[in-house]
Structure formats: structure tokens, C-alpha cells
Design a protein around this motif. Structure first.
Motif, PDB file in Angstrom:
ATOM      1  N   THR A   1     -11.586  13.501  10.714  1.00  0.00           N
ATOM      2  CA  THR A   1     -12.549  14.592  10.888  1.00  0.00           C
ATOM      3  C   THR A   1     -12.007  15.874  10.262  1.00  0.00           C
ATOM      4  O   THR A   1     -12.687  16.881  10.203  1.00  0.00           O
ATOM      5  CB  THR A   1     -12.815  14.839  12.387  1.00  0.00           C
ATOM      6  OG1 THR A   1     -11.567  15.078  13.026  1.00  0.00           O
ATOM      7  CG2 THR A   1     -13.518  13.654  13.017  1.00  0.00           C
ATOM      8  N   VAL A   2     -10.770  15.805   9.788  1.00  0.00           N
ATOM      9  CA  VAL A   2     -10.159  16.970   9.141  1.00  0.00           C
ATOM     10  C   VAL A   2     -10.565  16.966   7.671  1.00  0.00           C
ATOM     11  O   VAL A   2     -10.478  15.934   7.008  1.00  0.00           O
ATOM     12  CB  VAL A   2      -8.616  16.915   9.267  1.00  0.00           C
ATOM     13  CG1 VAL A   2      -7.970  18.083   8.540  1.00  0.00           C
ATOM     14  CG2 VAL A   2      -8.219  16.890  10.727  1.00  0.00           C
ATOM     15  N   PRO A   3     -11.000  18.096   7.135  1.00  0.00           N
ATOM     16  CA  PRO A   3     -11.448  18.122   5.741  1.00  0.00           C
ATOM     17  C   PRO A   3     -10.349  17.731   4.749  1.00  0.00           C
ATOM     18  O   PRO A   3      -9.170  18.018   4.963  1.00  0.00           O
ATOM     19  CB  PRO A   3     -11.855  19.580   5.525  1.00  0.00           C
ATOM     20  CG  PRO A   3     -12.135  20.111   6.877  1.00  0.00           C
ATOM     21  CD  PRO A   3     -11.217  19.383   7.811  1.00  0.00           C
ATOM     22  N   VAL A   4     -10.797  17.062   3.692  1.00  0.00           N
ATOM     23  CA  VAL A   4      -9.894  16.677   2.599  1.00  0.00           C
ATOM     24  C   VAL A   4     -10.325  17.454   1.360  1.00  0.00           C
ATOM     25  O   VAL A   4     -11.467  17.347   0.919  1.00  0.00           O
ATOM     26  CB  VAL A   4      -9.972  15.163   2.323  1.00  0.00           C
ATOM     27  CG1 VAL A   4      -9.115  14.792   1.130  1.00  0.00           C
ATOM     28  CG2 VAL A   4      -9.558  14.381   3.554  1.00  0.00           C
ATOM     29  N   GLU A   5      -9.431  18.249   0.830  1.00  0.00           N
ATOM     30  CA  GLU A   5      -9.767  19.056  -0.344  1.00  0.00           C
ATOM     31  C   GLU A   5      -9.284  18.317  -1.580  1.00  0.00           C
ATOM     32  O   GLU A   5      -8.082  18.161  -1.783  1.00  0.00           O
ATOM     33  CB  GLU A   5      -9.137  20.443  -0.238  1.00  0.00           C
ATOM     34  CG  GLU A   5      -9.661  21.203   0.977  1.00  0.00           C
ATOM     35  CD  GLU A   5      -9.095  22.609   1.080  1.00  0.00           C
ATOM     36  OE1 GLU A   5      -8.571  23.107   0.066  1.00  0.00           O
ATOM     37  OE2 GLU A   5      -9.183  23.195   2.162  1.00  0.00           O
ATOM     38  N   ALA A   6     -10.215  17.857  -2.380  1.00  0.00           N
ATOM     39  CA  ALA A   6      -9.881  16.956  -3.495  1.00  0.00           C
ATOM     40  C   ALA A   6     -10.389  17.522  -4.818  1.00  0.00           C
ATOM     41  O   ALA A   6     -11.213  16.931  -5.503  1.00  0.00           O
ATOM     42  CB  ALA A   6     -10.469  15.569  -3.242  1.00  0.00           C
ATOM     43  N   GLU A   7      -9.873  18.689  -5.180  1.00  0.00           N
ATOM     44  CA  GLU A   7     -10.261  19.287  -6.476  1.00  0.00           C
ATOM     45  C   GLU A   7      -9.872  18.408  -7.646  1.00  0.00           C
ATOM     46  O   GLU A   7     -10.389  18.562  -8.749  1.00  0.00           O
ATOM     47  CB  GLU A   7      -9.577  20.641  -6.669  1.00  0.00           C
ATOM     48  CG  GLU A   7      -9.997  21.718  -5.704  1.00  0.00           C
ATOM     49  CD  GLU A   7      -8.955  21.924  -4.629  1.00  0.00           C
ATOM     50  OE1 GLU A   7      -8.380  20.911  -4.186  1.00  0.00           O
ATOM     51  OE2 GLU A   7      -8.736  23.076  -4.226  1.00  0.00           O
ATOM     52  N   CYS A   8      -8.933  17.498  -7.394  1.00  0.00           N
ATOM     53  CA  CYS A   8      -8.424  16.670  -8.497  1.00  0.00           C
ATOM     54  C   CYS A   8      -9.460  15.669  -8.994  1.00  0.00           C
ATOM     55  O   CYS A   8      -9.304  15.109 -10.082  1.00  0.00           O
ATOM     56  CB  CYS A   8      -7.160  15.934  -8.075  1.00  0.00           C
ATOM     57  SG  CYS A   8      -7.420  14.822  -6.685  1.00  0.00           S
TER      58      CYS A   8
END
Lengths: 275, 299
Positions: A11-18
């Protein structure tokens, strides 16, 4: 084609700019799996969340699963195509300059925020601030196209400078707020204070309700005329070519043109379609 | 070589390169689209004295135009991109924008070189003009100018191509009536060929010209070799029995289009009363494109 299958449960956001074709093409699977993503306050590898297969050399990336906690997919991409077979989180296509993102489910807030070019095509609903400017920024969307088949939240196209946003369903309040230029087409019911503070640009309303009161138009928009703007036919042809679902036969109706917002420059327009 | 008893002279038309563009004019009805197209292509027969050569390529149905309204496709030819830009901007501004309900679009999208048309006309909006950019295979900007019946939409840039102008053939006939009938049939047949126009009135030229004149100021003068009234007092090119000549002049976006128009035009012109089909050239010294009548007709 590179496939990323969502395999995590968080439920924790995953930041995946890659996750952009620019970044992934030319990399081996091992290199892609090692790419860093931000999970809450920890940096982890992409492989912790996705099963990676295929090859991104052709610029084609497919994301499978419920990615509603995954943020920044396709941010700043300039080419290629990302298909999300499911929903995606916030900031999808943020500041993208080219290429195409197709989201077959819903998207979170800030879809295509400050984008420069390319196409974001959301088949479901979108959150708030579609194509908007980030807080403190002087300009929102500066080019490109955002299509949302379903509904969208508040502040669609806030401070946008150029580009096209089409929302198939209902929209929230303050669509086109402080708009500098560009075009927003709303096919569902609009929210309150549409076009507040807009300087230039076009907001077209195709949804139910035709009176100023019903639409909640601000008193600082002045009725100019009823007419059939030819340029709208060009937009309709463009939407049709992109597979945007709408049943309105624009050529059969007329538009009431309201000039505004007169508290700002006043060179914007609200075009209210009447069958 | 003969077709239907008509002699095809072993000669060639001499064509030369010109810069070309295509405009798609639309309007609320086919009638107004045609009116605008005719106005925009008026006084544009020859660059000898006109700013451009122009003509209507074809009518367009709603499904063939950018805005889904009836329209017409027109071609413009000029010597150099700057001159063409000036001529087309003036013509669109004075003849299309002024015409009820019209809009005007680039008919050659995707070309490397362009001329600015809407971008020049936008100033008529006096600060109230606005533009819309539509992104498809490439970005296209459309200017909206507020006018008394609504808005005039004109595309910012029009693509240009290296066209071929000066394609021609001559219909030599026993009488004026026979020559005119053959020329009309020829123009009707050429009408189905795309990428080409016949810029003269009705597509037909009665005043074929030669280069120069005995008067210093004139760049061109009557082609006395083909004037039947001058037979006997000039070096006539007319065989016995020929009493009238009409010329068909062709400008096209490509050499292939001009050759195809020549082929179908000449074949349609070979009617009773026509004695010979010839072509105008300058001995091969003017243009790089030599369209040999017999070669074209044998294809």
C-alpha cells in the motif's frame, strides 16, 4: 517488447520514474531488474516489484497488473509506447515530451502534468489535475494530447499553455483554471467555476445542461454569439482518428460562445454545444 | 504515328520546374467552395504577366476534406518560394477569406519546405486572432480569424513541391468549331488526372505565344507560326487545311502527372476534323523536361 508484470503487494507508493522507453531500451534484463525505484522511504530494485521479460529495444513497454500504487510511469519520456494493462498511479506521463501512453484502466492524479508532447490515452477515469501545472509552476501542459474516456477530477488543464485535453465523462471543479491557451473538451457534466481566470484558450462543453445557471458558468463570462466553429470539426476528426468514444454529431448542433474570463485577459472562450 | 486518323507530330513539349503548392478550400456548400476556388485561381494563367499560375484540380466531397465539408483542391505554381508565398497569401486573403463560410488548408502536408499563408493572414484579426495546434503525424497550426459571419480558419503553413510547368500540346483542326470541340473533350478527359491543372480559361489557350517580340518591352508575343490568318506572310507551321489551333497547357506536381495528362488529353482530342497534334518547345534550350508526344502516347 518489454513486459513488466506487477508481482508485489504494497500500500506504500512506488516511485518508478525509470519506466520509460528512453531509459529501458538498450538495457539488458539484468540491468533493468537492478534499476532503482523508491518504495516509501527506501530505495529498492525494480525486480522487487516486477517480473521482467522481453526486450525494450523497439521502445514498446507493457505493464501488467494493478499499478495504482506506482507513480511517475512514463515521466519525461520522449518516444516509444507504454501500455498499462490495468490501472496506474499518480503522475503518469508527467512532463513527457513524446511517445504514447495507453492506460487501459484508471489513472491517478496529475496525468500528463506539464507534458510537452505526445499522447496519454486513459480508457478509464483519471484523478485531479489532468495536464495541470505543479504547484508554484507558471505553466501547465505545453503540448500533446490527453484523452480520458471516463471522468476526471478538479483543475483539469490548470494553467495549461498548449495542447488538447478531452474528458469523456464528468469533470470536477475549476476545469481550465488560469488557462493560458490550449483546448479542453468536456463531454460529460462539468463542475463549478469552469474556466475561472482563463486568459486565452478554448473550453468546449458538450455535456448536459445548456443554460448559464445549469452549467455553473461564472458571471465574468459574456455571451458573444451562437455559431458553428469550423475548427471544432478538426478536433472531432482528430478525436475520431484516436478512437476517442463520443456520439455527438458536432456538425448537427451549434455552440454558444462565452468570452472570458473577464477578470483576466478575457480572450478565452467557453463553447457550449447545443444539439 | 496516327490516332483515329489524326497525325501525331514527332515533337516534344518543353516543360520546366516551378515551385508548387496545393490548397484545400472548404465551405458550407459545394457552390461556395467552388466560388472561392474560382476566385482564388482567377487571373493566374501564365507567369508571363500573372503572379502565379493556378487552377482547380478537382472538387472534393466532405469525406475528403480536413473539416468534413465540401471543398475544392487548387494548385498554385510560381517562380520561387518567396513569390509563390506572396501570391498565394494575397489570393487566399482576398479571394478565399472574403468568400462566405470558407476555410483553407494545406493540401501538401509533410513536405520539407513550406510557405506561410495563415501565418501571414492572421494579422487581419487585429489581435483577436487565435490558433489551434493539432498533433497528428505532425503538428499543424490553424489560425482562426474572427469575421462577420463567424471565423475564417486558415492553416499556418502550406507545403511546397518542385512542380513541372509548361507541359503542352497543340490541336490543329480544320475549323474553329472542330478545334474547340476537341479541346473541350481533351480538358474533360484531363479532369480525372490528379496533381495537374490546365491554368488557362476553361483549360484552353487561344493565344499561344513565342518568346520575345519586335517590341522591346514585351517578353512574349503571338505565336505567328500557328496563326492561320498569317499563313503566307509568315513562316507558318500549319499544314494545308488547318484553320484553327488551340493549345492545352499543363502544370503538375510531378512530371508523371503532366505526362499522364498529356496522354489522356491527346487521345481524347483525336476526333474528326482534327488534322494534327503538335507541341510547343524552344528547341530544347528552355526546360529540362522534354515530353515527347509519341513516347507518352505509346505508354
Amino acid at each position: 517488447m518489454l513486459t513488466l508484470n506487477w508481482k508485489a503487494s504494497t500500500t506504500v507508493p512506488v516511485e518508478a520514474e525509470c519506466i520509460t522507453p528512453d531509459n529501458l531500451s538498450g538495457k539488458s534484463l539484468a540491468e533493468i531488474e537492478r534499476l532503482p525505484v523508491q518504495h516509501g522511504n527506501r530505495q529498492e530494485s525494480l525486480a522487487e516489484f516486477f517480473a521482467v521479460s522481453g526486450d525494450a529495444a523497439d521502445g514498446e513497454i507493457v505493464l501488467e497488473g494493478d499499478l495504482s500504487r506506482v507513480k511517475w510511469v512514463g515521466a519525461e519520456m520522449t518516444r516509444g509506447r507504454i501500455t498499462v494493462r490495468g490501472s496506474v498511479g499518480t503522475h503518469v506521463g508527467s512532463e513527457m515530451a513524446g511517445g504514447e501512453i495507453v492506460v487501459q484502466g484508471d489513472a491517478g492524479d496529475w496525468v500528463g502534468a506539464e507534458m510537452r508532447g505526445g499522447l496519454v490515452h486513459v480508457h478509464g477515469n483519471a484523478g485531479h489535475q489532468v495536464g495541470a501545472a505543479y504547484r508554484g509552476s507558471r505553466r501547465g501542459m505545453r503540448g500533446g494530447t490527453i484523452l480520458v474516456h471516463g471522468s476526471a477530477g478538479n483543475e483539469i488543464g490548470s494553467t495549461m499553455r498548449r495542447g488538447l485535453i478531452a474528458i469523456g465523462g464528468d469533470s470536477g471543479d475549476f476545469a481550465g483554471v488560469s488557462m493560458i491557451a490550449g483546448s479542453i473538451l468536456l463531454f460529460g457534466a462539468p463542475g463549478q467555476r469552469t474556466g475561472a481566470g482563463m486568459k486565452r484558450g478554448t473550453i468546449a462543453l458538450f455535456g448536459p445542461g445548456s443554460g448559464r445557471g445549469e452549467l455553473g458558468l461564472l458571471p465574468t463570462f459574456r455571451l458573444a454569439c451562437e455559431y458553428q466553429p469550423v475548427f471544432m470539426r478538426l478536433f472531432m476528426a482528430r478525436l475520431r482518428s484516436l478512437g476517442f468514444p463520443f456520439e455527438r454529431d458536432v456538425s448537427a448542433g451549434r455552440f454558444r460562445r462565452f468570452s472570458g474570463d473577464l477578470v483576466a485577459l478575457g480572450k478565452g472562450e467557453l463553447l457550449v454545444w447545443e444539439p | 504515328m496516327e490516332i483515329n486518323g489524326v497525325e501525331i507530330e514527332d515533337t516534344f513539349a518543353e516543360a520546366f520546374p516551378m515551385v508548387a503548392t496545393r490548397a484545400i478550400i472548404t465551405a458550407a456548400t459545394p457552390r461556395w467552395a467552388e466560388i472561392a476556388a474560382r476566385e482564388a485561381t482567377g487571373y493566374a494563367t501564365s507567369v508571363i504577366a500573372c503572379d502565379a499560375e493556378a487552377g482547380i484540380e478537382c472538387s472534393l466531397g466532405p469525406e475528403e476534406t480536413p473539416d468534413g465539408r465540401p471543398g475544392a483542391s487548387v494548385l498554385f505554381f510560381g517562380f520561387g518560394r518567396e513569390k509563390l508565398e506572396k501570391a498565394v497569401a494575397c489570393r487566399v486573403g482576398q479571394c478565399v477569406m472574403t468568400c462566405a463560410t470558407t476555410a483553407c488548408y494545406n493540401g501538401l502536408p509533410g513536405t520539407e519546405k513550406t510557405i506561410k499563408i495563415g501565418g501571414n493572414l492572421r494579422y487581419f484579426g487585429d489581435g483577436f486572432q487565435s490558433s489551434k495546434v493539432i498533433e497528428g503525424s505532425g503538428k499543424r497550426r490553424f489560425w482562426r480569424l474572427p469575421l462577420m459571419d463567424g471565423e475564417f480558419v486558415c492553416e499556418d503553413l502550406f507545403g511546397t513541391a518542385k512542380g513541372v510547368a509548361g507541359g503542352n500540346f497543340l490541336i490543329l483542326a480544320e475549323s474553329q468549331a472542330a478545334a474547340l470541340d476537341a479541346a473541350e473533350r481533351s480538358i474533360e478527359a484531363i479532369g480525372v488526372v490528379r496533381d495537374v491543372i490546365a491554368p488557362f480559361p476553361g483549360g484552353i489557350v487561344r493565344s499561344g505565344s513565342k518568346v520575345g517580340s519586335r517590341y522591346k518591352k514585351l517578353r512574349a508575343s503571338t505565336n505567328d507560326a500557328y496563326c492561320p490568318t498569317l499563313r503566307g506572310i509568315t513562316n507558318s507551321a500549319l499544314p494545308d487545311g488547318v484553320n484553327a489551333v488551340y493549345e492545352i497547357v499543363l502544370d503538375g506536381l510531378t512530371l508523371a502527372a503532366v505526362e499522364e495528362a498529356t496522354r489522356v488529353g491527346v487521345r481524347a482530342a483525336c476526333l474528326p476534323g482534327v488534322v494534327r497534334i503538335s507541341a510547343g518547345n524552344y528547341g530544347g534550350s528552355l526546360g529540362p523536361h522534354h515530353i515527347r508526344l509519341r513516347d507518352v502516347l505509346n505508354r
